[in-house]
Design a protein around this motif. Structure first.
Motif, PDB file in Angstrom:
ATOM      1  N   ILE A  83       0.836  -1.206   0.000  1.00 48.60           N
ATOM      2  CA  ILE A  83       0.000   0.000   0.000  1.00 48.60           C
ATOM      3  C   ILE A  83       0.868   1.251   0.000  1.00 48.60           C
ATOM      4  N   VAL A  84       1.907   1.265   0.829  1.00 53.56           N
ATOM      5  CA  VAL A  84       2.824   2.416   0.851  1.00 53.56           C
ATOM      6  C   VAL A  84       3.495   2.577  -0.511  1.00 53.56           C
ATOM      7  N   TYR A  85       3.911   1.476  -1.093  1.00 51.14           N
ATOM      8  CA  TYR A  85       4.561   1.469  -2.404  1.00 51.14           C
ATOM      9  C   TYR A  85       3.614   1.986  -3.484  1.00 51.14           C
ATOM     10  N   LYS A  86       2.319   1.635  -3.364  1.00 51.74           N
ATOM     11  CA  LYS A  86       1.329   2.100  -4.326  1.00 51.74           C
ATOM     12  C   LYS A  86       1.046   3.595  -4.145  1.00 51.74           C
ATOM     13  N   LEU A  87       0.960   4.035  -2.891  1.00 54.30           N
ATOM     14  CA  LEU A  87       0.673   5.449  -2.615  1.00 54.30           C
ATOM     15  C   LEU A  87       1.860   6.359  -2.896  1.00 54.30           C
ATOM     16  N   PHE A  88       3.065   5.835  -2.714  1.00 54.22           N
ATOM     17  CA  PHE A  88       4.280   6.620  -2.909  1.00 54.22           C
ATOM     18  C   PHE A  88       5.234   5.896  -3.854  1.00 54.22           C
ATOM     19  N   PRO A  89       4.833   5.739  -5.114  1.00 50.04           N
ATOM     20  CA  PRO A  89       5.711   5.042  -6.059  1.00 50.04           C
ATOM     21  C   PRO A  89       6.946   5.900  -6.364  1.00 50.04           C
ATOM     22  N   PRO A  90       8.021   5.275  -6.793  1.00 49.71           N
ATOM     23  CA  PRO A  90       9.199   6.061  -7.161  1.00 49.71           C
ATOM     24  C   PRO A  90       8.864   6.937  -8.368  1.00 49.71           C
ATOM     25  N   LYS A  91       9.208   8.197  -8.262  1.00 50.16           N
ATOM     26  CA  LYS A  91       8.846   9.151  -9.313  1.00 50.16           C
ATOM     27  C   LYS A  91       9.736   9.025 -10.545  1.00 50.16           C
ATOM     28  N   ASN A  92      10.999   8.741 -10.337  1.00 49.09           N
ATOM     29  CA  ASN A  92      11.953   8.669 -11.436  1.00 49.09           C
ATOM     30  C   ASN A  92      12.720   7.351 -11.395  1.00 49.09           C
ATOM     31  N   VAL A  93      13.238   6.966 -12.539  1.00 49.07           N
ATOM     32  CA  VAL A  93      14.074   5.778 -12.622  1.00 49.07           C
ATOM     33  C   VAL A  93      15.291   6.005 -11.726  1.00 49.07           C
ATOM     34  N   ASN A  94      15.553   5.039 -10.845  1.00 51.06           N
ATOM     35  CA  ASN A  94      16.692   5.155  -9.938  1.00 51.06           C
ATOM     36  C   ASN A  94      17.191   3.763  -9.587  1.00 51.06           C
ATOM     37  N   SER A  95      18.286   3.705  -8.891  1.00 53.91           N
ATOM     38  CA  SER A  95      18.834   2.408  -8.505  1.00 53.91           C
ATOM     39  C   SER A  95      18.694   2.170  -7.001  1.00 53.91           C
ATOM     40  N   PHE A  96      17.790   2.913  -6.352  1.00 53.54           N
ATOM     41  CA  PHE A  96      17.618   2.788  -4.907  1.00 53.54           C
ATOM     42  C   PHE A  96      16.244   2.235  -4.519  1.00 53.54           C
ATOM     43  N   TYR A  97      15.175   2.768  -5.113  1.00 48.77           N
ATOM     44  CA  TYR A  97      13.819   2.446  -4.675  1.00 48.77           C
ATOM     45  C   TYR A  97      12.938   2.165  -5.879  1.00 48.77           C
TER      46      TYR A  97
ATOM     47  N   LYS B 131       0.721  -3.612  -6.985  1.00 49.68           N
ATOM     48  CA  LYS B 131      -0.544  -4.354  -6.986  1.00 49.68           C
ATOM     49  C   LYS B 131      -0.312  -5.816  -6.589  1.00 49.68           C
ATOM     50  N   LYS B 132       0.721  -6.423  -7.156  1.00 46.63           N
ATOM     51  CA  LYS B 132       1.013  -7.830  -6.860  1.00 46.63           C
ATOM     52  C   LYS B 132       1.470  -8.019  -5.411  1.00 46.63           C
ATOM     53  N   ILE B 133       2.222  -7.075  -4.870  1.00 49.91           N
ATOM     54  CA  ILE B 133       2.663  -7.180  -3.480  1.00 49.91           C
ATOM     55  C   ILE B 133       1.460  -7.085  -2.542  1.00 49.91           C
ATOM     56  N   ILE B 134       0.504  -6.230  -2.869  1.00 49.05           N
ATOM     57  CA  ILE B 134      -0.720  -6.134  -2.076  1.00 49.05           C
ATOM     58  C   ILE B 134      -1.480  -7.459  -2.133  1.00 49.05           C
ATOM     59  N   GLU B 135      -1.581  -8.035  -3.327  1.00 54.20           N
ATOM     60  CA  GLU B 135      -2.268  -9.329  -3.466  1.00 54.20           C
ATOM     61  C   GLU B 135      -1.589 -10.413  -2.634  1.00 54.20           C
ATOM     62  N   ILE B 136      -0.266 -10.444  -2.658  1.00 53.60           N
ATOM     63  CA  ILE B 136       0.470 -11.433  -1.861  1.00 53.60           C
ATOM     64  C   ILE B 136       0.254 -11.180  -0.369  1.00 53.60           C
ATOM     65  N   GLY B 137       0.243  -9.912   0.020  1.00 53.62           N
ATOM     66  CA  GLY B 137      -0.005  -9.575   1.421  1.00 53.62           C
ATOM     67  C   GLY B 137      -1.358 -10.074   1.893  1.00 53.62           C
ATOM     68  N   ILE B 138      -2.385  -9.878   1.069  1.00 52.45           N
ATOM     69  CA  ILE B 138      -3.723 -10.364   1.412  1.00 52.45           C
ATOM     70  C   ILE B 138      -3.715 -11.893   1.494  1.00 52.45           C
ATOM     71  N   PHE B 139      -3.120 -12.535   0.498  1.00 49.46           N
ATOM     72  CA  PHE B 139      -3.056 -13.998   0.471  1.00 49.46           C
ATOM     73  C   PHE B 139      -2.351 -14.544   1.707  1.00 49.46           C
ATOM     74  N   LEU B 140      -1.197 -13.979   2.058  1.00 45.25           N
ATOM     75  CA  LEU B 140      -0.443 -14.491   3.208  1.00 45.25           C
ATOM     76  C   LEU B 140      -1.148 -14.184   4.527  1.00 45.25           C
ATOM     77  N   THR B 141      -1.891 -13.084   4.591  1.00 38.64           N
ATOM     78  CA  THR B 141      -2.668 -12.789   5.798  1.00 38.64           C
ATOM     79  C   THR B 141      -3.756 -13.837   5.982  1.00 38.64           C
ATOM     80  N   ILE B 142      -4.451 -14.167   4.896  1.00 39.74           N
ATOM     81  CA  ILE B 142      -5.480 -15.210   4.954  1.00 39.74           C
ATOM     82  C   ILE B 142      -4.846 -16.569   5.273  1.00 39.74           C
TER      83      ILE B 142
END
Length: 110
Positions: A25-39, A62-73
């Protein structure tokens, strides 16, 4: 079993899933703005252009959120089936699932 004890066990069993869900969710809300080698989702393909970079990072979040939901269940199911084995299935499946995200995202941007 009282509610507090149950919530404590649920958190222990679902910790990895909840962590990935929050990170996604954090990654979706705050995606990296520019191509970089850090984030961000950093592969040779994803770093070729800003357009591909954005597409890869949106899909990966999106896929990380799906995995998070799956692993929580899965953790909740594990709590019912094997209450003394904290996060057994989550720990076993998290590595292959994250590799699946990388492969799936790389295919998505191809």
């Amino acid at each position: 079993m009282d509610l507090l004890h149950f919530l404590d066990l649920f958190f222990n069993h679902s910790f990895i899933g909840l962590l990935l869900l929050i990170l996604g969710i954090v990654y979706k809300l705050f995606p990296p703005k520019n191509v970089n080698s850090f984030y961000g989702f950093r592969t040779g393909k994803s770093q070729k252009s800003k357009e591909v970079w954005d597409k890869a990072n949106i899909y990966c979040a999106k896929k990380i959120i799906e995995i998070g939901i799956f692993l929580t269940i899965l953790g909740a199911i594990n709590l019912i089936v094997l209450p003394n084995m904290y996060s057994l299935f989550s720990i076993i499946t998290v590595g292959p699932l994250l590799i699946w995200v990388i492969v799936k995202t790389d295919k998505h941007i191809s």
